[in-house]
Design a protein around this motif. Structure first.
Motif, PDB file in Angstrom:
ATOM      1  N   ALA A  33      10.381  25.934  17.801  1.00 35.88           N
ATOM      2  CA  ALA A  33      11.249  26.099  18.975  1.00 35.88           C
ATOM      3  C   ALA A  33      12.327  25.022  19.037  1.00 35.88           C
ATOM      4  N   PHE A  34      12.009  23.807  18.622  1.00 38.40           N
ATOM      5  CA  PHE A  34      12.969  22.700  18.685  1.00 38.40           C
ATOM      6  C   PHE A  34      13.366  22.212  17.289  1.00 38.40           C
ATOM      7  N   ALA A  35      13.058  22.979  16.255  1.00 36.15           N
ATOM      8  CA  ALA A  35      13.218  22.483  14.891  1.00 36.15           C
ATOM      9  C   ALA A  35      14.642  22.068  14.583  1.00 36.15           C
ATOM     10  N   HIS A  36      15.635  22.861  15.004  1.00 29.83           N
ATOM     11  CA  HIS A  36      17.016  22.564  14.641  1.00 29.83           C
ATOM     12  C   HIS A  36      17.638  21.503  15.540  1.00 29.83           C
ATOM     13  N   VAL A  37      17.357  21.551  16.813  1.00 29.07           N
ATOM     14  CA  VAL A  37      18.007  20.622  17.730  1.00 29.07           C
ATOM     15  C   VAL A  37      17.345  19.247  17.681  1.00 29.07           C
ATOM     16  N   VAL A  38      16.027  19.173  17.610  1.00 29.85           N
ATOM     17  CA  VAL A  38      15.332  17.887  17.540  1.00 29.85           C
ATOM     18  C   VAL A  38      15.297  17.381  16.101  1.00 29.85           C
ATOM     19  N   GLY A  39      15.172  18.294  15.145  1.00 29.58           N
ATOM     20  CA  GLY A  39      15.133  17.902  13.751  1.00 29.58           C
ATOM     21  C   GLY A  39      13.745  17.494  13.308  1.00 29.58           C
ATOM     22  N   TYR A  40      13.685  16.639  12.297  1.00 28.68           N
ATOM     23  CA  TYR A  40      12.402  16.203  11.765  1.00 28.68           C
ATOM     24  C   TYR A  40      12.591  14.870  11.039  1.00 28.68           C
ATOM     25  N   VAL A  41      11.475  14.238  10.684  1.00 27.42           N
ATOM     26  CA  VAL A  41      11.512  12.996   9.912  1.00 27.42           C
ATOM     27  C   VAL A  41      10.895  13.255   8.544  1.00 27.42           C
ATOM     28  N   ALA A  42      11.282  12.434   7.580  1.00 24.01           N
ATOM     29  CA  ALA A  42      10.741  12.553   6.225  1.00 24.01           C
ATOM     30  C   ALA A  42      10.850  11.191   5.546  1.00 24.01           C
ATOM     31  N   LYS A  43      10.373  11.116   4.314  1.00 17.78           N
ATOM     32  CA  LYS A  43      10.389   9.853   3.561  1.00 17.78           C
ATOM     33  C   LYS A  43      11.819   9.386   3.333  1.00 17.78           C
ATOM     34  N   VAL A  44      11.966   8.076   3.274  1.00 16.47           N
ATOM     35  CA  VAL A  44      13.271   7.480   3.013  1.00 16.47           C
ATOM     36  C   VAL A  44      13.627   7.692   1.544  1.00 16.47           C
ATOM     37  N   SER A  45      14.819   8.199   1.303  1.00 17.27           N
ATOM     38  CA  SER A  45      15.276   8.436  -0.063  1.00 17.27           C
ATOM     39  C   SER A  45      16.296   7.377  -0.460  1.00 17.27           C
ATOM     40  N   ASP A  46      16.594   7.341  -1.742  1.00 19.16           N
ATOM     41  CA  ASP A  46      17.628   6.418  -2.232  1.00 19.16           C
ATOM     42  C   ASP A  46      18.979   6.735  -1.599  1.00 19.16           C
ATOM     43  N   ARG A  47      19.211   8.006  -1.335  1.00 20.93           N
ATOM     44  CA  ARG A  47      20.467   8.399  -0.692  1.00 20.93           C
ATOM     45  C   ARG A  47      20.578   7.820   0.711  1.00 20.93           C
ATOM     46  N   PRO A  94       0.835  -1.208   0.000  1.00 16.88           N
ATOM     47  CA  PRO A  94       0.000   0.000   0.000  1.00 16.88           C
ATOM     48  C   PRO A  94       0.870   1.260   0.000  1.00 16.88           C
ATOM     49  N   VAL A  95       0.499   2.223  -0.842  1.00 17.82           N
ATOM     50  CA  VAL A  95       1.248   3.471  -0.969  1.00 17.82           C
ATOM     51  C   VAL A  95       0.365   4.623  -0.498  1.00 17.82           C
ATOM     52  N   PRO A  96       0.813   5.418   0.484  1.00 16.60           N
ATOM     53  CA  PRO A  96       0.001   6.554   0.943  1.00 16.60           C
ATOM     54  C   PRO A  96      -0.165   7.598  -0.158  1.00 16.60           C
ATOM     55  N   VAL A  97      -1.397   8.026  -0.352  1.00 13.47           N
ATOM     56  CA  VAL A  97      -1.708   9.074  -1.319  1.00 13.47           C
ATOM     57  C   VAL A  97      -1.884  10.408  -0.613  1.00 13.47           C
ATOM     58  N   LYS A  98      -2.532  10.386   0.524  1.00 16.19           N
ATOM     59  CA  LYS A  98      -2.721  11.599   1.308  1.00 16.19           C
ATOM     60  C   LYS A  98      -2.862  11.219   2.772  1.00 16.19           C
ATOM     61  N   SER A  99      -2.212  11.993   3.634  1.00 17.00           N
ATOM     62  CA  SER A  99      -2.310  11.797   5.083  1.00 17.00           C
ATOM     63  C   SER A  99      -3.077  12.955   5.706  1.00 17.00           C
ATOM     64  N   PRO A 120       6.469   2.498   1.995  1.00 10.26           N
ATOM     65  CA  PRO A 120       6.259   3.902   1.613  1.00 10.26           C
ATOM     66  C   PRO A 120       5.780   4.786   2.752  1.00 10.26           C
ATOM     67  N   ALA A 121       5.194   4.203   3.783  1.00 11.89           N
ATOM     68  CA  ALA A 121       4.696   5.004   4.898  1.00 11.89           C
ATOM     69  C   ALA A 121       5.749   5.269   5.958  1.00 11.89           C
ATOM     70  N   PHE A 122       6.920   4.637   5.846  1.00 11.12           N
ATOM     71  CA  PHE A 122       7.934   4.762   6.888  1.00 11.12           C
ATOM     72  C   PHE A 122       8.660   6.097   6.761  1.00 11.12           C
ATOM     73  N   ARG A 123       9.020   6.667   7.911  1.00 11.65           N
ATOM     74  CA  ARG A 123       9.735   7.938   7.954  1.00 11.65           C
ATOM     75  C   ARG A 123      11.048   7.745   8.706  1.00 11.65           C
ATOM     76  N   ILE A 124      12.074   8.456   8.242  1.00 13.32           N
ATOM     77  CA  ILE A 124      13.415   8.338   8.814  1.00 13.32           C
ATOM     78  C   ILE A 124      13.884   9.712   9.279  1.00 13.32           C
ATOM     79  N   GLY A 125      14.718   9.749  10.327  1.00 18.99           N
ATOM     80  CA  GLY A 125      15.227  11.014  10.838  1.00 18.99           C
ATOM     81  C   GLY A 125      16.160  11.679   9.847  1.00 18.99           C
ATOM     82  N   LYS A 126      15.956  12.983   9.651  1.00 19.43           N
ATOM     83  CA  LYS A 126      16.728  13.716   8.646  1.00 19.43           C
ATOM     84  C   LYS A 126      17.640  14.777   9.242  1.00 19.43           C
TER      85      LYS A 126
END
Length: 676
Positions: free
Chosen positions: A173-187, A133-138, A206-212
């Motif tokens: 407030a914590f954007a830089h120190v905590v960071g964020y997650v996003a889709k897994v890329s080929d890189r 299953p591939v997410p189309v919209k969350s 496709p629904a998995f997110r990794i720390g960026k």
């Protein structure tokens, strides 16, 4: 004469023997074949029955990976700064839809915003594994969720479910120190393989997110958890027909991470930074814990979880104040006059008498070069030079220590270091030295005395970041230990080492006390450069500090001030409090603030320090302690009787008459070694 063909017949017995031989061969082969078939059937049905029964079951049931809930990230008080929230989403299974374009057309009528991402959706669906299953919209609203469910029968291959999405309740407030997650890329997958590891299967979901970025990236493997699986029954074409709840395996949530940060202080720091570009770092000078690490301007990391639109990302990336850059760790700036306490320690280590006075006339000449001071301070010893931030004093004295000793002292205070706080992408900055000059400028490898004067006041090639300034201030305030900063308090319930477990500082206590005395005077003497801006207004609690203004360019003979933001000076301020019992240190950098450290940096540092002190129970009890009662009743002295005249006031002895000075035949000297 005609000849007739002759016909010869074999003997009857010979023909019968040949037939019997053929019959025997064919019959034997038939018996062997039947025997082999019976034996194989027996082996399959008796000997290997269990094995093939298991394989048949495995063909009938499949496991679908279920991404685990990502581990929570909390502040020092247990406040969640990175959590998970429920999210309705719509998904497409490529192998269960007859016409993907037609399905997307129908779905676009229900969810119009999916049409904008149509190309990306098709790319993700085609790249997905079979029946994945591939997410189309969350983040569907309840109305959208109900609408898709209503027309589910007309949308083959489309399904809706509820999952957990990453959520950052404090936004930027914590954007830089905590960071964020996003889709897994080929890189990301390539980086794992380059490290000699096999990427886990759930990375291809496709629904998995990794720390960026930030903590999310640094502790990604701890925060991921262990994937679970839903055991589903499929038909011959691989389509799901039922779910075997008993055979499913629950996912294991990721480890919980506790930071040393304080959410209230972090929010207050970002608030007081306003629209300015810069950073603020607060440390506990007793154990090295980082209570605040803010970079401004910031961004909302929630945008990156489901995929930030290109136009918004380009706006963030192209903005000149660089909201995506972590300026607390990755932004380096000249420290300006906040570096003068370091130079003073180097002078003391070189044996310079702190009572030697230098007369500041507003300028200092080194060879053919004239360097200006921001004021005319008159006779200045080391204490006065720190208090008044007198450049001429440090111009005159710096070469008695030399650039290499200044560099060594600065390294002992934490400059030109990266710290093991769990976050990468730290920039070391630069501390110039004679060796650096010879390596960097082979055409002019000799270090000149005039170059030391720039380094002594935190200018020239020297660059630092906000964390290093906070470490320097913490070590000066602690006056004993070379504190190491600590950002991660615990991971999965296991505590990280304290920053107080560090070697002793290599400076004499009296030298540290003298430098600290100058910083106390900066904020508390009426003639100090930050007296008005450094009053905490919290009872008897006082703050010590040091202002700094660093040029971002060489103005030469042109106008010093500019209306162009990128050409304005940087403003800095470092401080610790309280002065009698140091507990906290703060460093503030305002990039291109265009004012002064006292005007732009000190008021912000003061507000952040007030928040820190008010949250400390011991400090708050001290602030709220009632003042001692005023004495009442008759005076205790027997020398004063009722009706008698009050004693005369004490009269100060007049200053001795100044000695007459001999007329000067030459220019007034810039420094004097008269300890008076």
């Amino acid at each position: 004469m005609s000849s007739e063909p002759s016909i010869f017949f074999a003997d009857a017995n010979e023909r019968q023997g040949s037939f019997l031989r053929r019959t025997f061969v064919v019959g034997g082969l038939t018996v062997l074949g039947v025997t082999a078939l019976v034996g194989r059937l027996g082996q399959l049905q008796v000997v290997q029955a269990q094995e093939y029964a298991t394989l048949a079951t495995q063909n009938q049931f499949n496991f679908r990976l279920v991404p685990p809930p990502r581990g929570l990230i909390k502040d020092r008080n247990g406040v969640v700064v990175a959590g998970n929230r429920p999210s309705f989403r719509v998904l497409i299974v490529r192998d269960e839809t007859k016409d993907l374009d037609q399905t997307l057309d129908l779905l676009g009528r229900l969810l119009p915003d999916t049409m904008e991402r149509r190309r990306a959706i098709i790319r993700d669906v085609n790249a997905a594994r079979k029946f994945m299953p591939v997410p189309v919209k969350s983040d569907l609203s309840w109305e959208e969720f109900a609408k898709v469910n209503q027309y589910a029968n007309e949308l083959p291959g489309v399904m809706v479910d509820m999952n957990e999405a990453r959520y950052y309740p404090f936004g930027g407030a914590f954007a830089h120190v905590v960071g964020y997650v996003a889709k897994v890329s080929d890189r990301d997958v390539k980086a794992i393989r380059d490290a000699g590891k096999d990427p886990p299967e759930m990375l291809f979901n496709p629904a998995f997110r990794i720390g960026k970025q930030g903590i999310e990236k640094a502790l990604d493997e701890d925060l991921r958890g262990v994937a679970g699986g839903n055991r589903v029954e499929v038909d011959a074409r691989g389509r799901v027909v039922a779910e075997d709840v008993g055979g499913s395996r629950p996912a294991v949530p990721g480890a919980e991470v506790v930071l040393t940060l304080d959410a209230d202080v972090q929010n207050r720091a970002l608030e007081v930074m306003g629209d300015e570009s810069g950073s603020c770092v607060v440390m506990d000078v007793r154990n090295g814990d980082i209570l605040c690490m803010v970079s401004s301007p910031s961004f909302d990391p929630n945008l990156f979880v489901s995929g930030v639109p290109t136009r918004i990302y380009r706006a963030l990336a192209d903005y000149e104040r660089k909201p995506l850059l972590d300026k607390a760790l990755g932004g380096t700036f000249p420290p300006g006059s906040t570096f003068k306490p370091t130079t003073a320690l180097a002078l003391l280590a070189a044996g310079v008498d702190p009572e030697i006075k230098v007369v500041c006339n507003g300028a200092w000449r080194t060879g053919n070069r004239v360097q200006r001071c921001w004021g005319r301070h008159g006779a200045q010893n080391m204490h006065d030079a720190i208090k008044n931030s007198c450049d001429v004093y440090f111009y005159a004295m710096c070469n008695r220590a030399g650039v290499d000793r200044i560099r060594d002292t600065a390294r002992e205070l934490g400059f030109e270091h990266t710290f093991d706080i769990g976050i990468a992408n730290q920039k070391k900055g630069l501390l110039p030295s004679t060796e650096w000059k010879a390596r960097t400028f082979p055409r002019d490898p000799v270090w000149h005395p005039g170059e030391t004067t720039s380094v002594a006041i935190g200018q020239g090639a020297i660059t630092v970041n906000a964390l290093q300034l906070a470490v320097m201030t913490s070590r000066l305030a602690n006056a004993k230990k070379a504190l190491q900063p600590r950002l991660i308090k615990s991971v999965g319930g296991v505590d990280r080492p304290s920053g107080a477990e560090a070697p002793d500082l290599p400076f004499k206590p009296e030298h540290l006390q003298l430098v600290r005395g100058g910083m106390i005077a900066v904020a508390n003497d009426r003639s100090g450069t930050a007296y008005r801006q450094s009053q905490l207004g919290l009872g008897d609690l006082q703050m010590a500090g040091k202002t700094g203004t660093a040029q971002s360019r060489d103005y030469g003979s042109g106008p010093r001030k500019s209306d162009i933001w990128a050409l304005k000076d940087h403003n800095l301020f470092v401080a610790f409090a309280p002065i009698d019992e140091p507990r906290y240190a703060v460093a503030v950098i305002i990039e291109h603030g265009g004012k002064g450290g006292a005007t732009a940096g000190a008021p912000r540092a003061r507000e952040v320090m007030r928040t820190v002190l008010l949250k400390d129970p011991d400090m708050r009890a001290r602030i709220e302690r009632p003042p001692p009662p005023e004495p009442t009743g008759p005076p205790e002295s027997d020398d004063i009787v009722a009706g008698a005249a009050p004693p005369p006031p004490e009269i100060a002895e007049p200053d001795p008459a100044p000695r007459p000075r001999a007329p000067r035949s030459g220019p007034r000297p810039y420094y004097s070694e008269d300890p008076r």
